[in-house]
Design a protein around this motif. Sequence first.
Motif, PDB file in Angstrom:
ATOM      1  N   ASP A  47       2.855  25.589  15.193  1.00  0.00           N
ATOM      2  CA  ASP A  47       1.397  25.682  15.325  1.00  0.00           C
ATOM      3  C   ASP A  47       0.819  26.200  14.013  1.00  0.00           C
ATOM      4  O   ASP A  47       1.490  26.946  13.280  1.00  0.00           O
ATOM      5  N   ASN A  48      -0.428  25.833  13.736  1.00  0.00           N
ATOM      6  CA  ASN A  48      -1.076  26.308  12.503  1.00  0.00           C
ATOM      7  C   ASN A  48      -1.597  27.729  12.692  1.00  0.00           C
ATOM      8  O   ASN A  48      -1.521  28.297  13.783  1.00  0.00           O
ATOM      9  N   SER A  49      -2.131  28.283  11.622  1.00  0.00           N
ATOM     10  CA  SER A  49      -2.582  29.681  11.663  1.00  0.00           C
ATOM     11  C   SER A  49      -4.090  29.825  11.808  1.00  0.00           C
ATOM     12  O   SER A  49      -4.613  30.933  11.679  1.00  0.00           O
ATOM     13  N   SER A  50      -4.801  28.744  12.086  1.00  0.00           N
ATOM     14  CA  SER A  50      -6.270  28.795  12.098  1.00  0.00           C
ATOM     15  C   SER A  50      -6.835  29.533  13.297  1.00  0.00           C
ATOM     16  O   SER A  50      -8.015  29.896  13.293  1.00  0.00           O
ATOM     17  N   TRP A  51      -6.042  29.776  14.325  1.00  0.00           N
ATOM     18  CA  TRP A  51      -6.554  30.343  15.568  1.00  0.00           C
ATOM     19  C   TRP A  51      -6.516  31.869  15.623  1.00  0.00           C
ATOM     20  O   TRP A  51      -7.038  32.463  16.569  1.00  0.00           O
ATOM     21  N   ILE A  52      -5.917  32.529  14.633  1.00  0.00           N
ATOM     22  CA  ILE A  52      -5.969  33.993  14.629  1.00  0.00           C
ATOM     23  C   ILE A  52      -7.027  34.455  13.628  1.00  0.00           C
ATOM     24  O   ILE A  52      -7.420  33.710  12.730  1.00  0.00           O
ATOM     25  N   ARG A  53      -7.490  35.683  13.778  1.00  0.00           N
ATOM     26  CA  ARG A  53      -8.630  36.163  13.004  1.00  0.00           C
ATOM     27  C   ARG A  53      -8.396  36.075  11.494  1.00  0.00           C
ATOM     28  O   ARG A  53      -9.284  35.650  10.742  1.00  0.00           O
ATOM     29  N   SER A  54      -7.220  36.461  11.033  1.00  0.00           N
ATOM     30  CA  SER A  54      -6.942  36.438   9.599  1.00  0.00           C
ATOM     31  C   SER A  54      -6.714  35.025   9.069  1.00  0.00           C
ATOM     32  O   SER A  54      -6.768  34.797   7.866  1.00  0.00           O
ATOM     33  N   ARG A  55      -6.405  34.093   9.982  1.00  0.00           N
ATOM     34  CA  ARG A  55      -6.103  32.704   9.645  1.00  0.00           C
ATOM     35  C   ARG A  55      -4.866  32.593   8.752  1.00  0.00           C
ATOM     36  O   ARG A  55      -4.650  31.579   8.089  1.00  0.00           O
ATOM     37  N   LYS A  56      -4.047  33.638   8.762  1.00  0.00           N
ATOM     38  CA  LYS A  56      -2.818  33.641   7.977  1.00  0.00           C
ATOM     39  C   LYS A  56      -1.693  34.297   8.770  1.00  0.00           C
ATOM     40  O   LYS A  56      -1.927  35.135   9.636  1.00  0.00           O
ATOM     41  N   PHE A  57      -0.475  33.900   8.441  1.00  0.00           N
ATOM     42  CA  PHE A  57       0.719  34.509   9.007  1.00  0.00           C
ATOM     43  C   PHE A  57       1.511  35.193   7.892  1.00  0.00           C
ATOM     44  O   PHE A  57       1.275  34.971   6.697  1.00  0.00           O
ATOM     45  N   ARG A  58       2.460  35.995   8.289  1.00  0.00           N
ATOM     46  CA  ARG A  58       3.547  36.456   7.440  1.00  0.00           C
ATOM     47  C   ARG A  58       4.835  36.252   8.222  1.00  0.00           C
ATOM     48  O   ARG A  58       4.821  36.235   9.459  1.00  0.00           O
ATOM     49  N   LEU A  59       5.949  36.094   7.519  1.00  0.00           N
ATOM     50  CA  LEU A  59       7.245  36.156   8.172  1.00  0.00           C
ATOM     51  C   LEU A  59       7.751  37.592   8.074  1.00  0.00           C
ATOM     52  O   LEU A  59       7.635  38.237   7.028  1.00  0.00           O
ATOM     53  N   GLY A  60       8.299  38.077   9.157  1.00  0.00           N
ATOM     54  CA  GLY A  60       8.903  39.398   9.165  1.00  0.00           C
ATOM     55  C   GLY A  60      10.355  39.290   9.602  1.00  0.00           C
ATOM     56  O   GLY A  60      10.795  38.262  10.113  1.00  0.00           O
ATOM     57  N   ALA A  61      11.089  40.347   9.389  1.00  0.00           N
ATOM     58  CA  ALA A  61      12.476  40.422   9.853  1.00  0.00           C
ATOM     59  C   ALA A  61      12.763  41.866  10.223  1.00  0.00           C
ATOM     60  O   ALA A  61      12.397  42.790   9.492  1.00  0.00           O
ATOM     61  N   ARG A  62      13.402  42.075  11.349  1.00  0.00           N
ATOM     62  CA  ARG A  62      13.722  43.410  11.810  1.00  0.00           C
ATOM     63  C   ARG A  62      15.116  43.418  12.431  1.00  0.00           C
ATOM     64  O   ARG A  62      15.643  42.373  12.834  1.00  0.00           O
ATOM     65  N   VAL A  63      15.715  44.598  12.468  1.00  0.00           N
ATOM     66  CA  VAL A  63      16.962  44.749  13.203  1.00  0.00           C
ATOM     67  C   VAL A  63      16.656  44.491  14.674  1.00  0.00           C
ATOM     68  O   VAL A  63      15.692  45.041  15.225  1.00  0.00           O
ATOM     69  N   ALA A  64      17.427  43.611  15.303  1.00  0.00           N
ATOM     70  CA  ALA A  64      17.158  43.247  16.694  1.00  0.00           C
ATOM     71  C   ALA A  64      17.140  44.493  17.580  1.00  0.00           C
ATOM     72  O   ALA A  64      18.067  45.308  17.518  1.00  0.00           O
ATOM     73  N   PRO A  65      16.088  44.658  18.366  1.00  0.00           N
ATOM     74  CA  PRO A  65      15.968  45.851  19.212  1.00  0.00           C
ATOM     75  C   PRO A  65      17.184  46.031  20.120  1.00  0.00           C
ATOM     76  O   PRO A  65      17.673  45.077  20.733  1.00  0.00           O
ATOM     77  N   GLY A  66      17.686  47.256  20.166  1.00  0.00           N
ATOM     78  CA  GLY A  66      18.806  47.576  21.033  1.00  0.00           C
ATOM     79  C   GLY A  66      20.172  47.224  20.493  1.00  0.00           C
ATOM     80  O   GLY A  66      21.179  47.475  21.152  1.00  0.00           O
ATOM     81  N   SER A  67      20.222  46.634  19.268  1.00  0.00           N
ATOM     82  CA  SER A  67      21.508  46.187  18.734  1.00  0.00           C
ATOM     83  C   SER A  67      22.131  47.167  17.740  1.00  0.00           C
ATOM     84  O   SER A  67      23.253  46.958  17.293  1.00  0.00           O
ATOM     85  N   TYR A  68      21.391  48.224  17.386  1.00  0.00           N
ATOM     86  CA  TYR A  68      21.850  49.111  16.320  1.00  0.00           C
ATOM     87  C   TYR A  68      21.320  50.512  16.560  1.00  0.00           C
ATOM     88  O   TYR A  68      20.143  50.695  16.862  1.00  0.00           O
ATOM     89  N   GLN A  69      22.196  51.497  16.432  1.00  0.00           N
ATOM     90  CA  GLN A  69      21.825  52.885  16.700  1.00  0.00           C
ATOM     91  C   GLN A  69      21.980  53.766  15.463  1.00  0.00           C
ATOM     92  O   GLN A  69      22.006  54.992  15.579  1.00  0.00           O
TER      93      GLN A  69
END
Length: 217
Positions: A138-160
Amino acid sequence: MEGSLRRRSTCSLTRSSSLQIQALEASSLQLMYSKSLLLPIFTGSKIVDLDSSPLQIHLVDTRGDQMVSTYLPHPLKIEVVVLDGDFPSNDSSKWTSEEFDSNIVKERTGKRPLLAGDCLTVTLRDGYAPIGEIEFTDNSSWIRSRKFRLGARVAPGSYQGVKIREAITEAFVVKDHRGECKLLLPLFLKYSSMIHVNLPFFENIPQLSSSWYLINV
């Protein structure tokens, strides 16, 4: 960070004093996309870096004047997500995990998942994780900023273990793939008269104007 990152083993974390552990908990370890994204980005098109190569996520240590690549003695499960382009505010380099999580963008009601691909969860080994083919649906025109970013995180619950900060790309617009066709069409019309294409489908294309195609495609 390309080419200039030096490797530093964090195997000694298990033998570090409590003071060193507390220092690492202050977010000195961070995930990072190795290179900027190749723009523009269209729906249905593979997301790649500036070299047209698959994306990679690295683990870096931000202590000192220079970020250095590092690794943990065990693999990490990493999740690739979409973020609002307005996050973080004022392009700040500081955010909390709660703020990161609250700015994850999900698909619109009735739509497919915003990111498609079989590599939305990857394993980070020896300090890096390659990402396979992923694309926006999907395009990014439907959110207020009209832009996205890609993020990356440690998967929740997989690392302590110690705190690892999330990765965030620059903000970008995602355009509908029909716009990609309109960008390429003038080039096709320009060069179609210079070459002979031996296919019946193309026989009448040079006889039609580019304006007709831009309106009707």
